[in-house]
Structures are given as C-alpha cells and as structure tokens.
Design an enzyme around this catalytic site. Structure first.
Site, mmCIF file in Angstrom:
data_model
loop_
_atom_site.group_PDB
_atom_site.id
_atom_site.type_symbol
_atom_site.label_atom_id
_atom_site.label_comp_id
_atom_site.label_asym_id
_atom_site.label_seq_id
_atom_site.Cartn_x
_atom_site.Cartn_y
_atom_site.Cartn_z
ATOM 1 N N CYS A 196 -2.535 8.728 3.054
ATOM 2 C CA CYS A 196 -2.213 8.525 1.689
ATOM 3 C C CYS A 196 -3.426 8.518 0.761
ATOM 4 C CB CYS A 196 -1.712 7.046 1.528
ATOM 5 S SG CYS A 196 -2.638 5.814 2.203
ATOM 6 N N GLU B 219 0.850 -1.149 -0.126
ATOM 7 C CA GLU B 219 -0.047 -0.074 0.019
ATOM 8 C C GLU B 219 0.904 1.353 -0.057
ATOM 9 O OE1 GLU B 219 -3.001 -0.096 -0.342
ATOM 10 O OE2 GLU B 219 -3.555 -2.087 0.220
#
Ligand code: ADP
Length: 487
Positions: free
Chosen positions: A294, A260
C-alpha cells in the site's frame, strides 16, 4: 514445502481457537495455493461466526489475567515470541513465500520486520505511562491511567502475511488486550505458524486466536467482530472499500477502529535530484513485493529536465529484474497473488495506452504463465488515466512529466488517498516546502523505503485512521481513565 522446513511442525493445517487446534464445526476446509506454481499446498479449516465467537469469549477471559500482569511480565513472554520468530526465520520465510509468492529473501526480511514489532512493543509494555494533573479545587487530585481496551478483532490482507498481524497484535498484547486474528484467505499459513510459536512462547491459552476462513467467511467474521459486545476494538488493513464497510458496521457498537487502507503514492523526482539514488529508491518503492504494497509508488512524477535520463535509467534497472518462483535462488520478482491482480495491471496498461501513453519496457503477461507479469515502465502518463486515480498493486511504473514545484504538489495531492509519498531533491528550501505541502501520513525524502517499527505508519484522508509502530502505536490499544480524588 514440508520437506524443506527444518521444523515441519510450523506448517499446520488446523486453526488455533481458544487455545486449541481445531477444525471447523461443520468440517469445512479451504485450499491454500502457491501462486508461483498454482498447486494446492494444503487445506485449512474454513471457520465462521460460531468459532469466532468462541475465540472472542476465550480472549475475554484470558485477557483479564494477562492485563493484571506487570508490563515486564508481559514483555518477557513477548520477547520469547520474538526470539522464536527469529530462530525460525528461514522456515517462516519459506512458508510465507510458498503461500504468497514474494522472493525468499524478501520473505525472510518480512519475518524480521514482523518480529521487530513484537520486540518493540514488548519493550513498550513497560512504558505505558499515565499522568497527574494539578487539581482544579483544593481538595481534588487528578490522575490519568491507561488501561487495555479489551478484546481486539483483527482482519488483515495477504501482501504481508506476517507483519500485518504482528503490527497489530504486538501493541495489543503489550497493552494487555486479547486478540483474535482473521488472516487473509490467501495466506493463513504464516498466521498459523505465528500461533504455533505464540503457544511455545507461553502466550496464555485463549489470549491469541487465529480464525481462518475464505473470503465469504470473512464477511461473517467481520460481523461477529462488530456485533459481539466483548470486542472493543477492530483493527483492519486492506482496501478503503472494505474499510468503509467495516467502519459502518463498527458504528453500531461505537467501536474504536484502526484502519490502514489504500494508497496512491506519488514519487516525485526533481531536477536537482541525485538520479541514480532516485532510480534505486523508485525500484525499491515500486517493485518491492512486485508492486503489491500500500506504500508502493503508484505515480512517478519526473521534472522535465531529467525526465528522459530518469526514464532510461529506470527502464535499464527494471530490465534487470529476474522474474520467477520466489523459492528459487536469484529471483527478485515473484508472481502476482492471483488472476484478478493480473487483470488489474493489464487493465491499467491498456487504458494508459488507449489514452496516449507508451510502453518503454514490459507491458504483458510473463512467458512463465500463471500470474507472472513483466515488470513494466510506461511513459507519457496523464491525469485522465486509470493508473493515476487507482492503486495498481502490481509491477507497473507510470511516468508523468511535470514542470514546476507548484504543479506537481497539486497533482500529488489530487487524490482521496494520503498514505505514503516520496520525493527526491537536494535544495533544502525545496525539500522543506515539499515535505510540508504533501498531504500524506508518510513522506520519504531521498529514500524509497520508509517502513520501520520505530516510526508511526499510517495515512490521512481516506487512507486510514490511527498509526502503527513507534511509541504512538500502542495508544490505539489503550483507553484513558481520568480519576478525580477528593481528599
Ligand atoms: P485486498 O485487496 O488486500 O485483499 P480487501 O480489502 O479486499 O483487500 O481485503 C482485506 C481483507 O479483508 C481480506 O482478508 C478479506 O478477506 C477481508 N474482507 C473483505 N471483505 C470483507 C468484509 N465485508 N468483512 C470483513 N472482512 C472482509
């Protein structure tokens, strides 16, 4: 901090390795700081490869017995762990705020969010279905079973000290894997508190370890994960840069990886959008966690017809943010994690100004000092600026003006990243076209909040590999075995 906890035993200063609370073999420690105050909360062990190897060896042994249990038996233990997290939400939240800085309400929200992955995957443990396939010959019977991949090594960042770990260990443990967590150097305390509760919930000794280390130590731990043959999977959340290093390292063992990585989320406001809703979504997406996620909006594209009105409404909302120590009541926006983060925001602001952008509000370090930064809106941003091409990871909202749908889709996709994207519109044809055209793993339509344990979170392009959450999330921790039976 200890004084404000209902259960002070959740604040631990030893690492949890192979079912025991330990110091480093060489006695090394590292400091954990409170970013709002700059003071040292405590020290924790600074571990290295040797302790990590012991954690892996213990996980390998414990995993066999754990995997032999029924899904329901594993689910019952995980459910207990979930219940304990929720019962201790206040304390876990306070520990998280102290080491990471986000406001207490957000920290408690993260604990509930983090716990939801344990709850969800506890339920999924019972639904690891195989398959039967009609045989290719009269005497052949084909079945496919799913089995846990084995021991998992995990490396996580500081921005969600709880949830980034539970998103990984929830599905791993539900699947029947063992798990060694290396939390970020800035935020080991939340991970250690999770380990206290894991032990209380009855997670078998050795199955789940937390190896704490400083940044330098992470390199060695990452190598141990990649070179130790007992580790069969690496799961990482962090920057694309470090993700690439780990993927290269993992290649030597042909190790399964989940990544990720970074994002560069576009947030698009079309002329037909509900502007107030778009402002609310932009505030949530951009300023949650002080811009340090993010999936935070990194580029806000506003169609020419509503640009001025949106800029005004957004700036008014930004001016209402209350910056301060997250443990104080009424604070909406904490400090940044460290000075590097402050300097990156400053660099992005200065670069934008030098290339012709202008500040509507904020733009400087906050009067509170330390790593506090003013929530900032910058207008007139263009494609050649740093902020367009890099994730700011801070409280900077850059506004771009655009004219047509085609133009903005092209700009939105003009990045190596592909994690989250957002847009606000009402026209159903436009909504359908744009959601299909955005090259992202996640699209928020008329919403700025997309994280939930029930949906598959993850990126395309250089934002990552694999998905976390939803019924898909457990697949990353399972291997498929095809059995061909001749009768
Ligand atoms: P962030 O900016 O969120 O800290 P990084 O990708 O730099 O993102 O770091 C994410 C995590 O990876 C951190 O916990 C860090 O200590 C760790 N890390 C950084 N470099 C390495 C490496 N070479 N090997 C293993 N872990 C690393």
């Amino acid at each position: 901090l200890r004084a404000r906890l209902k259960d002070p035993s959740l604040l631990v200063t030893q690492a949890y390795v192979a079912g025991a609370w330990i110091d480093a073999d060489d006695g090394a420690t590292m400091e954990v700081r409170n970013p709002a105050r700059g003071d040292v909360i405590c020290t924790v062990p600074n571990l290295g490869r040797a302790e990590t190897a012991r954690a892996i060896a213990a996980a390998q042994i414990a995993q066999k017995e754990w995997a032999a249990r029924t899904g329901k038996e594993r689910a019952n233990v995980l459910r207990k762990w979930f219940d304990l997290m929720m019962a201790n939400q206040d304390d876990l939240g306070a520990i998280l705020t102290a080491e990471m800085g986000k406001p207490l309400a957000e920290a408690k929200g993260e604990i509930a969010y983090g716990a939801s992955f344990i709850e969800w995957f506890a339920e999924e443990a019972k639904r690891i279905y195989g398959e039967t396939i009609p045989g290719h010959m009269r005497d052949k019977r084909i079945t496919v079973i799913k089995q846990p991949i084995g021991v998992v090594g995990s490396i996580t960042p500081w921005n969600f000290p709880n949830a980034m770990i539970t998103r990984k260990c929830g599905p791993a443990l539900a699947a029947g894997c063992g798990f060694v967590a290396r939390p970020a150097e800035d935020t080991p305390l939340s991970a250690l508190a999770l380990a206290v509760l894991a032990e209380r919930a009855g997670i078998p000794a050795g199955l789940f370890s937390v190896v704490t280390s400083d940044k330098k130590g992470a390199v060695g731990i990452g190598k141990e994960f990649c070179e130790n043959h007992a580790v069969r999977k690496l799961t990482f959340t962090g920057s694309t840069e470090v993700g690439r290093i780990l993927l290269r390292q993992a290649a030597d063992q042909v190790m399964k990886c989940s990544m990720e990585l970074g994002g560069n989320a576009p947030f698009i406001v079309f002329d037909d959008a509900d502007l107030d809703a778009a402002v609310e979504g932009a505030m949530a997406s951009k300023f949650r966690n002080n811009g340090q996620t993010c999936v935070c909006a990194n580029r806000i594209y506003v169609q020419a017809g509503v640009y001025d009105a949106f800029a005004e409404k957004l700036s008014a909302a930004v001016r209402k943010l209350n910056v301060g120590d997250g443990l104080e009541a009424g604070v909406t926006t904490g400090p940044l994690i460290n000075m590097d983060a402050v300097e990156k925001v400053e660099e992005h602001v200065a670069d934008a100004l030098a290339k012709g952008a202008s500040i509507i509000t904020g733009g400087q370090r906050h009067a509170l000092g330390g790593t506090f930064f003013q929530p900032t809106v910058v207008a007139g941003v263009t494609d050649d600026m740093l902020v367009t091409n890099e994730e700011t990871f801070g409280p900077l909202a850059p506004l771009f003006k655009f004219d047509t749908e085609e133009e903005v889709i092209e700009k939105a996709n003009a990045t190596i990243f592909g994690l989250a994207s957002y847009f606000y519109a009402r026209d159903v044809g436009r909504i359908t076209r744009v959601q299909e055209a955005l090259e992202y793993g996640i699209v928020g339509v008329n919403t700025g909040i997309i994280s939930t344990e029930v949906a598959p979170f993850g990126g395309v392009k250089q934002s990552g590999l694999g998905r976390e959450g939803s019924h898909h999330g457990i697949e990353d921790y399972l291997e498929m075995k095809y059995i061909c039976l001749s009768i």
